[in-house]
Design an enzyme around this catalytic site. Structure first.
Site, short mmCIF file in Angstrom:
data_model
loop_
_atom_site.label_atom_id
_atom_site.label_comp_id
_atom_site.label_asym_id
_atom_site.label_seq_id
_atom_site.Cartn_x
_atom_site.Cartn_y
_atom_site.Cartn_z
N LEU A 53 1.15 18.52 13.88
CA LEU A 53 -0.29 18.43 13.61
C LEU A 53 -0.68 16.99 13.89
CD1 LEU A 53 -2.26 19.91 10.62
CD2 LEU A 53 -2.53 17.50 11.17
N GLY A 74 -9.30 9.35 9.60
CA GLY A 74 -10.00 8.96 8.37
C GLY A 74 -11.36 9.60 8.21
N GLY A 113 -11.68 13.05 7.83
CA GLY A 113 -11.49 14.39 7.27
C GLY A 113 -11.02 15.43 8.28
N GLY A 123 -8.05 15.61 9.84
CA GLY A 123 -6.68 16.05 9.56
C GLY A 123 -6.69 17.14 8.51
N ASP A 137 7.36 20.11 9.34
CA ASP A 137 8.31 19.07 9.71
C ASP A 137 7.53 17.77 9.76
OD1 ASP A 137 10.81 20.28 10.05
OD2 ASP A 137 10.19 21.12 11.98
N ASP A 167 3.84 11.96 3.22
CA ASP A 167 2.83 11.62 2.19
C ASP A 167 1.55 12.43 2.40
OD1 ASP A 167 4.53 9.77 1.10
OD2 ASP A 167 3.48 8.01 1.91
N TYR A 197 1.24 15.39 3.74
CA TYR A 197 1.42 16.78 3.30
C TYR A 197 1.55 16.87 1.78
CZ TYR A 197 1.90 18.05 8.19
OH TYR A 197 1.65 18.26 9.53
N PHE A 212 -1.52 17.20 -0.18
CA PHE A 212 -2.11 18.55 -0.25
C PHE A 212 -1.20 19.54 -0.98
CE2 PHE A 212 -4.30 16.50 3.26
CZ PHE A 212 -5.62 16.73 2.88
C1 LIG Z 1 -1.66 12.38 9.41
C2 LIG Z 1 -2.99 12.65 10.10
C3 LIG Z 1 -3.01 14.09 10.64
C4 LIG Z 1 -4.14 12.49 9.07
O1 LIG Z 1 -5.38 12.79 9.71
P1 LIG Z 1 -6.78 12.12 9.26
O2 LIG Z 1 -7.87 12.83 9.97
O3 LIG Z 1 -6.70 10.65 9.42
O4 LIG Z 1 -6.78 12.45 7.70
P2 LIG Z 1 -8.07 12.89 6.83
O5 LIG Z 1 -9.21 11.95 7.08
O6 LIG Z 1 -8.36 14.33 7.06
O7 LIG Z 1 -7.52 12.72 5.36
C5 LIG Z 1 -7.64 13.74 4.39
C6 LIG Z 1 -7.05 13.25 3.11
O8 LIG Z 1 -5.65 12.96 3.31
C7 LIG Z 1 -5.39 11.61 2.93
N1 LIG Z 1 -4.40 11.07 3.85
C8 LIG Z 1 -4.54 10.87 5.19
N2 LIG Z 1 -3.39 10.39 5.70
C9 LIG Z 1 -2.53 10.28 4.65
C10 LIG Z 1 -1.19 9.85 4.53
N3 LIG Z 1 -0.48 9.44 5.58
N4 LIG Z 1 -0.62 9.86 3.30
C11 LIG Z 1 -1.30 10.29 2.20
N5 LIG Z 1 -2.58 10.73 2.27
C12 LIG Z 1 -3.18 10.71 3.47
C13 LIG Z 1 -6.73 10.89 3.04
O9 LIG Z 1 -6.75 9.76 2.19
C14 LIG Z 1 -7.69 11.95 2.58
O10 LIG Z 1 -7.66 12.05 1.17
P3 LIG Z 1 -8.99 12.36 0.28
O11 LIG Z 1 -9.58 13.63 0.84
O12 LIG Z 1 -8.45 12.52 -1.09
O13 LIG Z 1 -9.88 11.22 0.51
C15 LIG Z 1 -3.27 11.66 11.25
O14 LIG Z 1 -3.19 10.35 10.73
C16 LIG Z 1 -2.31 11.75 12.44
O15 LIG Z 1 -2.58 12.49 13.39
N6 LIG Z 1 -1.20 10.98 12.39
C17 LIG Z 1 -0.22 10.94 13.49
C18 LIG Z 1 0.54 12.22 13.61
C19 LIG Z 1 1.19 12.67 12.31
O16 LIG Z 1 1.73 11.88 11.53
N7 LIG Z 1 1.13 14.01 12.06
C20 LIG Z 1 1.64 14.62 10.82
C21 LIG Z 1 3.03 15.11 10.87
S1 LIG Z 1 3.68 15.86 12.30
#
Ligand SMILES: CC(C)(COP(=O)(O)OP(=O)(O)OC[C@H]1O[C@@H](n2cnc3c(N)ncnc32)[C@H](O)[C@@H]1OP(=O)(O)O)[C@@H](O)C(=O)NCCC(=O)NCCS
Length: 170
Positions: A95, A103, A105, A107, A133, A141, A143, A146
């Site tokens: 994902l 940042g 929303g 994700g 995974d 963190d 995942y 949630f």
């Molecule tokens: C991880 C990832 C999907 C998060 O996406 P994002 O759009 O920045 O996250 P969102 O804005 O939807 O965040 C939603 C919530 O999750 C929290 N959050 C985001 N990243 C987080 C992290 N790494 N650890 C803990 N919480 C996190 C946010 O603070 C937010 O919390 P809130 O609703 O209580 O304010 C994105 O950073 C990404 O693509 N990373 C690189 C790939 C990756 O690591 N993928 C996941 C595993 S394969």
């Protein structure tokens, strides 16, 4: 030009992927060079976040069928399950969101879409949880934020029972 809301669609060859950058080269590479083939061969279902009429992929995730060993499930949950050596799950293998959208929303939006799709699919083909995974500690963190629970014997695999997922969409 008519600007529509963002949508999650099955990845199509028209979807523009070459500029996608999420901060993880492996996840970028997968989308650019492997995702279409996995999708064609039904190795993984790949879903893309797009904003029509633009075809640029803004985020994506993959789902596939998998199994886990019953002894990977923490005892307090395993105790309530029928005794089978292996359990069916849906694997959320990848994902990612483009860095330009982080940042905002998106994700969370993609994760909820993946969980909802998995819940609906489990009506037809059973899966007792969604397993992820996490590629590193930061992803784990995300995942855990949630409610995902680490599986036994693994620091990078986490799961969320389908029963819990169902309560998210009551
Ligand atoms: C991880 C990832 C999907 C998060 O996406 P994002 O759009 O920045 O996250 P969102 O804005 O939807 O965040 C939603 C919530 O999750 C929290 N959050 C985001 N990243 C987080 C992290 N790494 N650890 C803990 N919480 C996190 C946010 O603070 C937010 O919390 P809130 O609703 O209580 O304010 C994105 O950073 C990404 O693509 N990373 C690189 C790939 C990756 O690591 N993928 C996941 C595993 S394969």
């Amino acid at each position: 030009m008519l600007i529509t809301a963002r949508q999650v669609l099955a990845l199509q060859k028209e979807h523009e992927r070459q500029n996608f950058t999420c901060g993880s080269p492996a996840l970028d590479r997968y989308l650019k060079s492997q995702a279409r083939q996995d999708s064609d061969k039904r190795v993984a279902a790949v879903f893309a976040l797009v904003q029509p009429p633009a075809s640029q992929v803004l985020g994506y995730y993959t789902l596939s069928s998998s199994t886990i060993h019953a002894d990977e499930v923490p005892p307090e949950i395993a105790r309530k399950l029928p005794r089978h050596p292996k359990l069916p799950v849906t694997l959320l293998g990848r994902l990612a969101i483009d860095q330009g959208l982080k940042g905002q929303g998106m994700g969370q939006f993609l994760l909820m879409d993946a969980l909802h799709r998995s819940l609906q699919a489990a009506v037809g083909i059973a899966a007792m949880a969604v397993v992820v995974d996490a590629k590193d500690a930061l992803a784990a963190d995300f995942y855990q934020h949630f409610g995902f629970i680490p599986l036994n014997q693994s620091i990078s695999r986490l799961f969320l029972p389908m029963k819990t997922i169902a309560t998210l969409f009551d």
